[in-house]
Design a protein around this motif. Structure first.
Motif, PDB file in Angstrom:
ATOM      1  N   LYS A  51      43.566  32.909  36.101  1.00 17.53           N
ATOM      2  CA  LYS A  51      42.506  32.911  34.963  1.00 17.53           C
ATOM      3  C   LYS A  51      41.108  32.686  35.500  1.00 17.53           C
ATOM      4  CE  LYS A  51      41.279  32.471  30.442  1.00 17.53           C
ATOM      5  NZ  LYS A  51      41.415  33.547  29.566  1.00 17.53           N
ATOM      6  N   ASN A  52      40.188  32.969  35.367  1.00 17.31           N
ATOM      7  CA  ASN A  52      38.754  32.917  35.805  1.00 17.31           C
ATOM      8  C   ASN A  52      38.806  32.865  37.298  1.00 17.31           C
ATOM      9  OD1 ASN A  52      38.070  32.234  33.117  1.00 17.31           O
ATOM     10  ND2 ASN A  52      38.664  30.220  33.359  1.00 17.31           N
ATOM     11  N   PHE A  53      39.755  33.669  37.998  1.00 17.45           N
ATOM     12  CA  PHE A  53      39.433  33.456  39.467  1.00 17.45           C
ATOM     13  C   PHE A  53      38.127  34.317  39.905  1.00 17.45           C
ATOM     14  CE2 PHE A  53      40.122  35.037  43.714  1.00 17.45           C
ATOM     15  CZ  PHE A  53      40.513  33.737  44.493  1.00 17.45           C
ATOM     16  N   PRO A  54      37.275  33.759  40.760  1.00 19.31           N
ATOM     17  CA  PRO A  54      35.927  34.208  41.181  1.00 19.31           C
ATOM     18  C   PRO A  54      36.099  35.746  41.531  1.00 19.31           C
ATOM     19  CG  PRO A  54      36.321  32.088  42.247  1.00 19.31           C
ATOM     20  CD  PRO A  54      37.754  32.427  41.578  1.00 19.31           C
ATOM     21  N   GLY A  55      35.175  36.577  40.866  1.00 18.40           N
ATOM     22  CA  GLY A  55      35.133  38.217  41.305  1.00 18.40           C
ATOM     23  C   GLY A  55      36.357  38.687  40.534  1.00 18.40           C
ATOM     24  N   LEU A  56      37.527  38.401  40.708  1.00 17.70           N
ATOM     25  CA  LEU A  56      38.439  39.348  40.215  1.00 17.70           C
ATOM     26  C   LEU A  56      38.656  39.086  38.514  1.00 17.70           C
ATOM     27  CD1 LEU A  56      40.715  39.346  43.389  1.00 17.70           C
ATOM     28  CD2 LEU A  56      39.361  41.150  42.634  1.00 17.70           C
ATOM     29  N   GLY A  59      35.743  39.155  36.910  1.00 17.29           N
ATOM     30  CA  GLY A  59      35.481  40.528  36.565  1.00 17.29           C
ATOM     31  C   GLY A  59      36.212  40.970  35.047  1.00 17.29           C
ATOM     32  N   ALA A  60      37.469  40.628  34.950  1.00 17.94           N
ATOM     33  CA  ALA A  60      38.258  40.931  33.977  1.00 17.94           C
ATOM     34  C   ALA A  60      37.543  40.354  32.571  1.00 17.94           C
ATOM     35  CB  ALA A  60      39.641  40.189  34.074  1.00 17.94           C
ATOM     36  N   ASN A  61      36.950  39.006  32.828  1.00 18.45           N
ATOM     37  CA  ASN A  61      36.060  38.411  31.620  1.00 18.45           C
ATOM     38  C   ASN A  61      34.820  39.191  31.201  1.00 18.45           C
ATOM     39  OD1 ASN A  61      38.140  36.215  31.982  1.00 18.45           O
ATOM     40  ND2 ASN A  61      36.648  34.912  32.840  1.00 18.45           N
ATOM     41  N   THR A  62      34.349  39.747  32.494  1.00 17.75           N
ATOM     42  CA  THR A  62      33.261  40.558  32.144  1.00 17.75           C
ATOM     43  C   THR A  62      33.380  41.705  31.244  1.00 17.75           C
ATOM     44  OG1 THR A  62      31.969  39.659  34.085  1.00 17.75           O
ATOM     45  CG2 THR A  62      31.316  41.763  33.181  1.00 17.75           C
ATOM     46  N   LEU A  63      34.560  42.516  31.449  1.00 15.88           N
ATOM     47  CA  LEU A  63      34.927  43.556  30.785  1.00 15.88           C
ATOM     48  C   LEU A  63      35.504  43.280  29.323  1.00 15.88           C
ATOM     49  CD1 LEU A  63      35.815  46.547  30.476  1.00 15.88           C
ATOM     50  CD2 LEU A  63      38.113  46.051  31.441  1.00 15.88           C
ATOM     51  N   ALA A  64      36.037  42.062  29.147  1.00 15.80           N
ATOM     52  CA  ALA A  64      36.307  41.809  27.883  1.00 15.80           C
ATOM     53  C   ALA A  64      35.087  41.409  27.049  1.00 15.80           C
ATOM     54  CB  ALA A  64      37.300  40.432  27.725  1.00 15.80           C
ATOM     55  N   PRO A 156      44.186  54.733  32.972  1.00 21.23           N
ATOM     56  CA  PRO A 156      43.455  53.971  33.995  1.00 21.23           C
ATOM     57  C   PRO A 156      42.005  54.150  33.976  1.00 21.23           C
ATOM     58  CG  PRO A 156      44.146  56.125  34.909  1.00 21.23           C
ATOM     59  CD  PRO A 156      44.726  56.278  33.412  1.00 21.23           C
ATOM     60  N   SER A 157      41.432  52.986  34.503  1.00 20.55           N
ATOM     61  CA  SER A 157      40.081  53.086  34.641  1.00 20.55           C
ATOM     62  C   SER A 157      39.686  52.278  35.854  1.00 20.55           C
ATOM     63  CB  SER A 157      39.074  52.706  33.533  1.00 20.55           C
ATOM     64  OG  SER A 157      39.387  53.304  32.503  1.00 20.55           O
ATOM     65  N   ALA A 158      38.710  52.761  36.626  1.00 22.54           N
ATOM     66  CA  ALA A 158      38.169  51.863  37.922  1.00 22.54           C
ATOM     67  C   ALA A 158      37.419  50.649  37.233  1.00 22.54           C
ATOM     68  CB  ALA A 158      37.390  52.733  38.758  1.00 22.54           C
ATOM     69  N   ILE A 159      37.714  49.505  37.698  1.00 24.98           N
ATOM     70  CA  ILE A 159      37.178  48.525  36.893  1.00 24.98           C
ATOM     71  C   ILE A 159      36.573  47.301  38.035  1.00 24.98           C
ATOM     72  CG2 ILE A 159      39.177  47.125  36.753  1.00 24.98           C
ATOM     73  CD1 ILE A 159      36.885  47.645  34.126  1.00 24.98           C
ATOM     74  N   GLY A 160      36.055  47.933  39.091  1.00 24.94           N
ATOM     75  CA  GLY A 160      35.661  46.761  40.091  1.00 24.94           C
ATOM     76  C   GLY A 160      35.858  47.407  41.482  1.00 24.94           C
ATOM     77  N   ASN A 161      35.186  46.919  42.582  1.00 27.23           N
ATOM     78  CA  ASN A 161      35.607  47.221  43.790  1.00 27.23           C
ATOM     79  C   ASN A 161      35.028  46.107  44.722  1.00 27.23           C
ATOM     80  OD1 ASN A 161      35.495  48.308  46.438  1.00 27.23           O
ATOM     81  ND2 ASN A 161      36.017  50.150  45.454  1.00 27.23           N
ATOM     82  N   THR A 253      39.558  49.594  45.279  1.00 26.43           N
ATOM     83  CA  THR A 253      39.103  49.819  43.456  1.00 26.43           C
ATOM     84  C   THR A 253      40.285  48.856  42.811  1.00 26.43           C
ATOM     85  OG1 THR A 253      38.518  52.037  43.709  1.00 26.43           O
ATOM     86  CG2 THR A 253      39.075  51.603  41.582  1.00 26.43           C
ATOM     87  N   LEU A 254      39.463  48.066  41.776  1.00 29.66           N
ATOM     88  CA  LEU A 254      40.633  47.424  41.056  1.00 29.66           C
ATOM     89  C   LEU A 254      40.636  48.328  39.728  1.00 29.66           C
ATOM     90  CD1 LEU A 254      41.192  44.871  42.105  1.00 29.66           C
ATOM     91  CD2 LEU A 254      38.709  45.178  42.698  1.00 29.66           C
TER      92      LEU A 254
END
Ligand code: CA
Length: 368
Positions: A51-56, A59-64, A156-161, A253-254
């Motif tokens: 949870k809240n791991f930097p970058g990854l 990034g999930a939080n940003t999408l939400a 699926p979607s690309a959601i970061g790199n 790609t995430l």
């Protein structure tokens, strides 16, 4: 049971479970008139990251957050770290069966579901971040990704790199391919398969388990991402040498996976919002990594005294030969793997030609 009947049975199951998931909840309560009562769609996003791991994780939080804001609050996405709702490597199944509506991870974690998933995360000596986005959005890659995941009831979607990753952390120097023999290393996806061909033993571990495995000696070496993420896990405390370049992950790609039934139940305008929130989050993560890796590398070297090493050319050449073999063998698995490989390879060949006279030529000139 034939593959087709399995698919039909699975579809039927998915429909039932998505309905059972009850993605739509009524938000209004007493005191709000029936006319004003609005429906808030509540989605769960399970992730492969702490949870809240930097970058990854962030990034999930940003999408939400983007989906919430862009939809004017009509969709609320609650993010779960690994093990909060399901384990890191259970994300794919959890979204496929509708336990959660969304998942955030990397496609190469699902190579056991289908080996061709790996083309949509990272291919050793393959496409960079910029090139991956070109292939996915304007080179036919996204359509193939959707075709591959359709059988699992997923979109699926690309959601970061991450951009180009680092080669990893070692406690002995790698001077020749011989030094890879017998090496037990955490390295996922196709890179892991290449290490195996070189005589090593690849191990797949979620990020949150890497440091302890390296410190306890249950693995000899590890890669994770790059300075920003590797610093956050403190991997430098358990290894002497930090190698580059990340030949195995040149622009990982995430991914965001969405349960098809949940997505199809959205009104058209909300589908467009979700799709475009993914695009915004995709670019945002790459920008985050680019900015923070620069600073984190200085901290690793200056503050923590990390010893940097490059892989010798001979090692990289051998790994590249082995990578070409591994990737071609996956392509031979089945028609869709061949279709994805052909598209990827064609795009890579074109990118190599163009970037030889653009990105590569410029970076060489800048270094003079
Ligand atoms: Ca990695």
């Amino acid at each position: 049971m034939s593959d087709d009947s399995k698919t039909i049975q699975r579809r039927s199951f998915l429909k039932q479970s998505a309905a059972a998931a009850g993605a739509v909840a009524v938000a209004g309560t007493a005191g709000i008139s029936q006319a004003r009562r609005s429906k808030t769609i509540r989605w769960k996003m399970v992730t492969t990251w702490p949870k809240n791991f930097p970058g990854l994780g962030t990034g999930a939080n940003t999408l939400a957050k983007l989906i919430g804001e862009m939809s004017g609050g009509r969709i609320e996405v609650k993010v779960y770290g690994a093990k909060e709702l399901v384990g890191a490597f259970e994300v794919f199944d959890a979204v496929s069966r509708g336990t959660a509506q969304m998942g955030h991870g990397a496609a190469y974690y699902w190579k056991g579901k289908h080996p061709a998933t790996q083309f949509f995360a990272a291919v050793p000596f393959g496409l960079t971040a910029q090139e991956m986005n070109g292939w996915l959005y304007h080179g036919g890659g996204m359509e193939l990704w959707q075709k591959l995941y359709d059988r699992f009831g997923l979109i699926p979607s690309a959601i970061g790199n991450t951009g180009v990753q680092m080669g990893g952390w070692f406690n002995k120097e790698i001077k020749s391919v011989e030094d890879l023999k017998g090496l037990k290393m955490r390295i996922p996806g196709l890179g892991g398969e290449v290490l195996k061909r070189a005589g090593g033993t690849p191990v797949s571990l979620p990020g949150g388990e890497i440091f302890q495995a390296l410190q306890s000696g249950s693995i000899d070496a590890t890669e994770w991402v790059g300075p920003y993420n590797d610093l956050a896990f403190g991997i430098y405390k358990a290894a002497k040498f930090y190698y580059y370049p990340g030949w195995h992950e040149p622009g990982t790609t995430l991914e965001c996976i969405i349960n098809q039934e949940a997505f199809n139940a959205l009104p058209k305008e909300l589908q467009i919002i979700v799709t475009n929130a993914c695009k915004v989050a995709n670019q945002d993560m790459l920008s985050d990594f680019t900015a923070r890796n620069n600073a984190a590398l200085q901290t690793l070297v200056s503050t923590h005294g990390v010893t940097m090493r490059t892989f010798p050319d001979g090692v990289l050449k051998r790994l590249k030969q082995l990578s070409d073999d591994v990737v071609a063998e996956i392509a031979a698995n089945d028609p869709i793997s061949q279709e994805i490989y052909s598209s990827y390879k064609k795009f890579r060949d074109q990118a190599v030609s163009w970037h030889a006279v653009s990105e590569q030529a410029y970076l060489n000139a800048r270094a003079l």
